[in-house]
Design a protein around this motif. Structure first.
Motif, PDB file in Angstrom:
ATOM      1  N   GLU A  27       0.902  -1.085  -0.041  1.00 20.92           N
ATOM      2  CA  GLU A  27       0.166  -0.084   0.010  1.00 20.92           C
ATOM      3  C   GLU A  27       0.914   1.211   0.004  1.00 20.92           C
ATOM      4  N   ALA A  33      -5.766   3.589  -8.355  1.00 24.68           N
ATOM      5  CA  ALA A  33      -5.613   2.193  -7.483  1.00 24.68           C
ATOM      6  C   ALA A  33      -6.267   1.131  -8.424  1.00 24.68           C
ATOM      7  N   ILE A  91      -9.119   3.490  -2.283  1.00 28.05           N
ATOM      8  CA  ILE A  91      -8.295   4.955  -1.802  1.00 28.05           C
ATOM      9  C   ILE A  91      -9.028   5.491  -0.782  1.00 28.05           C
TER      10      ILE A  91
END
Length: 288
Positions: free
Chosen positions: A188, A210, A215
């Motif tokens: 991440e 993403a 997000i």
């Protein structure tokens, strides 16, 4: 009378024996001389024996001494060597295919001096770390590509990817300018400012993508999305605005499940009970 006296004197001189004077060293002086000569010969033999022993132990040859060899290109050392005094050399290199080791109990210092004998560049490798001093530091690859550069004004990373392996990530006290920020695969990406604000600006636009995960934008006070010349588009199958305040249009049934999203002049969002028409105006008490 005169003739008789001369004859008597001649007779007296002829009757005396001639004296013999011996020339040389005799007695205790002669014995001392022989002793010193013998002692000198013993010292010469001992000195010669010690010299031969030192030559054999130190391995003196025509080409050099011990591990030190004198060649046409300079001095050649084989094995470990220890220098107790400063060493001045134009070039120090190892044998082809062998590494070069510099070992010290405290530190290894490399100093570059100018014409006035002033230090302009220094590299110190000590027990606490490696310290470099100079106007500029550059790291290049085998092909000559600039990988890292640092001076008083800026630090340049020329590699295609900058990877920070620390668990806490990278900390920047000032602004950061970069065209692309990306996390490693299956990791991440977090942009966080624990005690201050976080600003992201771009002259043409900011894209947050993403492809697999989610997000999240979390803040304590305000989250502002501002576009001066363009639009802000929220495009998704489901857009959820949680915990919006609810305005009261009229005393209707509490079973109301359909609401209208309203926007105040100051930009605040609230929910209003849906009706046949818009109920935002009569339930804008939230905007006050």
């Amino acid at each position: 009378m005169t003739q008789e006296q001369c004859t008597h004197r001649n007779n007296v001189q002829s009757s005396e024996k001639p004296h013999v004077y011996k020339v040389g060293i005799y007695g205790w002086r002669k014995r001392c001389l022989y002793f010193f000569v013998l002692l000198l010969m013993i010292l010469i033999l001992v000195n010669l024996a010690l010299t031969i022993w030192i030559l054999k132990v130190m391995n003196f040859t025509i080409d050099g001494m011990g591990n030190l060899r004198i060649t046409e290109k300079g001095l050649k050392l084989e094995g470990d060597s220890e220098f107790l005094q400063p060493l001045y050399a134009k070039e120090i290199q190892s044998r082809p295919g062998s590494p070069l080791f510099l070992q010290s109990s405290k530190n290894v210092s490399i100093n570059i001096l100018n014409g006035k004998n002033q230090m302009v560049t220094q590299l110190v490798a000590g027990s606490t770390g490696v310290e470099a001093r100079g106007k500029m530091l550059e790291v290049r690859s085998n092909t000559g590509k600039l990988l890292f550069s640092a001076d008083e004004h800026e630090v340049v990373v020329g590699a295609e990817r900058l990877r920070v392996m620390g668990a806490e990530g990278a900390v920047f006290s000032k602004s950061v300018e970069t065209p692309h920020v990306r996390a490693e695969p299956f990791k991440e990406l977090r942009l966080e400012s624990p005690t201050r604000s976080l600003f992201m600006e771009a002259p043409k636009g900011i894209q947050i993508l993403a492809e697999v995960g989610d997000i999240q934008a979390i803040c304590k006070n305000e989250l502002r999305l501002e576009s001066k010349d363009g639009e802000i588009i929220l495009e998704a199958d489901n857009i959820k605005l949680l915990r919006l305040p609810e305005g009261k249009a009229s005393l209707t049934s509490s079973r109301q499940t359909v609401f209208e999203v309203c926007v105040c002049p100051n930009g605040k969002l609230f929910l209003s009970q849906a009706g046949m028409g818009s109920t935002c105006r009569i339930s804008n008490s939230v905007c006050l």
